[in-house]
Scaffold this active site. Structure first.
Site, PDB file in Angstrom:
ATOM      1  N   SER A 380      39.913  19.475  60.165  1.00 25.32           N
ATOM      2  CA  SER A 380      38.482  19.463  60.055  1.00 25.32           C
ATOM      3  C   SER A 380      38.005  17.977  60.589  1.00 25.32           C
ATOM      4  O   SER A 380      38.055  17.687  61.787  1.00 25.32           O
ATOM      5  CB  SER A 380      38.113  19.433  58.619  1.00 25.32           C
ATOM      6  N   ASP A 465      34.930  30.740  59.736  1.00 24.01           N
ATOM      7  CA  ASP A 465      34.896  29.486  59.140  1.00 24.01           C
ATOM      8  C   ASP A 465      33.349  28.853  58.854  1.00 24.01           C
ATOM      9  O   ASP A 465      32.435  28.962  59.711  1.00 24.01           O
ATOM     10  CB  ASP A 465      35.473  28.332  60.116  1.00 24.01           C
ATOM     11  N   HIS A 500      37.885  28.112  56.692  1.00 17.20           N
ATOM     12  CA  HIS A 500      38.007  26.621  56.842  1.00 17.20           C
ATOM     13  C   HIS A 500      39.535  26.274  56.228  1.00 17.20           C
ATOM     14  O   HIS A 500      40.312  25.330  57.059  1.00 17.20           O
ATOM     15  CB  HIS A 500      36.925  25.803  56.240  1.00 17.20           C
TER      16      HIS A 500
END
Length: 535
Positions: A380, A465, A500
């Site tokens: 991320s 995501d 995610h």
């Protein structure tokens, strides 16, 4: 090898013209046949390249799973022990459905709650009511105090480690003028994580969740009057885990501006030489004031094994293969207090990147590893970190893994129609303002890929995501393929059923970890089944 076609898209702002040849890869509906076809081609290429490591990957997965007690699961049970509630996300988009079942029969109670978060807590009145959070609320809880009838507990960081201090409160109706005479809870490990657990307001017992590389997730009851801790529960680690085999250290690297950057290090005492010949995996994040610590977590849900602080149980397999594992506690995180965060955001974001490079250089100079054995990973915002340092110092690393990386920073921050963009301006800055535009552009990974040699790279994405759109890592890989001048591995793995925090399901995260480690060991020529390595 999959090569994305080029479709020139000109983007001009403040007299600056950017050419994005891969903007077409963004499809908000996730249904464009051409886009999906390209992603499938990348997955096919990835599968073909990694096919010779599949047996090793499967063995590694079995080893990781073998450490976990199969029935060691938990779900929120109501105070009267009659009901169980659990949240389910089947697509990885972080939109959950909450089910309530009868604890004895397993029968569904009432209708499921659809479109909510995974956060829920039972009310203490025992009537079966609970609190849950809907999707139109954004919560980033930050606990720094915990109040009791006769005590107040303060949670803070000191030299990058959690600190818990207990203060007594005056009698009822007496004023609290200042916090004095507090005592600090002592912990035995040099590197650890501790968080508040559920405690009773009227009690003098503070319940704490504690863990470290030597201590699997544990629950302690700490008597705030006597200072005595009692272990109430400890997670079971299977597979012959022996805490005494592992050594943890805290070291400090010098940043460009002289700031001391803490590094947490762990390794198997009998398997490393510390002469520069050992493989090393360096992890980093450095954003959102997140605190990174070593934690052994034996749960395997994506919500609990996350981008945040994790030294999870799967990492033991790396250590048992002779790896050194390290975390760079770089600025932008919260390890050293609020100023640590403030000095790694907005116009000071590059401190995050140069801090990480300084940590990598320290580890090679101190003989924990070498450039030929140093691997890096981050997810991320940590993936942004990985992408940026790869552009800045590709010579420093042998392999890199960027998981669901936020790499198209400038383009994303310029688009307020993306759900999270406007709230993220506080972290990165609003590039609709000229000074932020050029500063973000100077480190945004997609905008800084250039014709140079890069190390072996694995990039991952989740098609569903909701935080980092799959097209960001896809564009990063496409541009790397076009410009890089080396023959090293560049793989892109896009999970069609994931978001995610990886795929849904209890053990799917371990499969992803085993694949990541197999890639790293392939890049290091350590896969035993290929006749090029040994345990």
């Amino acid at each position: 090898m999959a090569m994305a076609k080029k479709v020139s898209q000109l983007m001009e702002m403040f007299g600056d013209v950017r050419v994005d040849n891969y903007y077409w890869l963004r499809d908000d509906s996730r249904s464009n046949p051409e886009v999906l076809s390209y992603l499938k081609q990348e997955n096919h290429y990835n599968h073909s390249i990694m096919s010779d490591t599949k047996k090793f990957e499967d063995d590694l997965y079995a080893e990781m799973r073998g450490r976990i007690k199969e029935d060691d699961v938990s779900a929120p049970v109501s105070p009267n022990h009659k009901l169980v509630a659990y949240a389910e996300d089947t697509k990885g988009d972080e939109i959950y459905t909450i089910y309530v079942i009868d604890a004895h029969t397993g029968a569904l109670v009432d209708k499921p709650l659809v479109g909510v978060t995974a956060s829920l807590e039972w009310a203490t009145n025992g009537d079966g009511a609970f609190v849950y959070i809907t999707m139109d609320q954004t919560l980033r809880p930050h606990k720094d105090i915990q109040l009791f009838n006769n005590h107040i507990v303060v949670y803070e960081c000191e030299k990058g480690l959690p600190k818990v201090t207990i203060y007594g409160l005056p009698d009822v109706e007496e004023p609290l003028k200042s916090l004095q005479g507090g005592h600090t809870v002592e912990f035995v490990d040099p590197i650890y994580s501790v968080e508040p657990s559920e405690s009773q307001f009227t009690s003098s017992i503070l319940r704490l969740d504690y863990s470290s590389v030597k201590t699997p997730h544990s629950v302690y009851d700490y008597d705030m009057k006597t200072g005595i801790s009692v272990l109430k529960k400890i997670k079971t680690v299977l597979g012959g885990f022996d805490a005494s085999n592992y050594v943890t250290e805290r070291k400090w690297a010098n940043a460009q501006d002289g700031t001391q950057i803490p590094i947490s290090i762990v390794y198997h005492k009998d398997l490393v030489k510390l002469d520069g010949s050992d493989p090393l995996l360096l992890d980093g994040y450095g954003s959102y004031e997140v605190i990174r610590n070593f934690i052994i977590k034996l749960t395997t849900s994506s919500e609990q094994i996350c981008i945040d602080p994790c030294f999870n149980v799967s990492c033991l397999s790396l250590l048992d293969w002779g790896f050194v594992y390290a975390i760079a506690h770089i600025r932008g995180g919260g390890e050293m207090g609020r100023h640590w965060y403030e000095n790694g955001k907005l116009f000071k974001k590059k401190n995050t990147l140069t801090d990480f490079i300084a940590c990598a250089e320290y580890l090679t100079e101190s003989k924990y590893s070498s450039k030929e054995k140093l691997c890096i990973c981050g997810g991320s915002a940590g993936g942004l970190l990985i992408g940026a340092v790869l552009n800045m110092r590709p010579d420093l690393f042998k392999a890199a893994v960027a998981e669901v990386p936020f790499v198209d920073v400038l383009t994303t921050m310029l688009d307020p129609t993306i759900p999270l963009t406007t709230s993220e301006w506080e972290e990165w800055g609003d590039p609709r303002k000229e000074e932020f535009y050029f500063y973000i552009k100077s480190y945004s990974p997609v905008d800084n890929v250039k014709a140079q040699n890069y190390p072996n790279i694995l990039v991952t994405a989740g098609l569903n995501d909701p935080r980092v759109m799959y097209s960001e890592p896809a564009k990063f890989v496409a541009k790397l393929r076009d410009l890089k001048t080396d023959d090293n591995l560049l793989l892109f793995k896009c999970e069609f059923g994931a978001g995610h925090d990886s795929k849904s399901g209890r053990f799917e995260k371990l499969q992803e970890e085993s694949f990541k480690y197999a890639f790293i060991m392939k890049a290091l020529n350590m896969i035993p089944d290929l006749g090029c390595g040994q345990k």
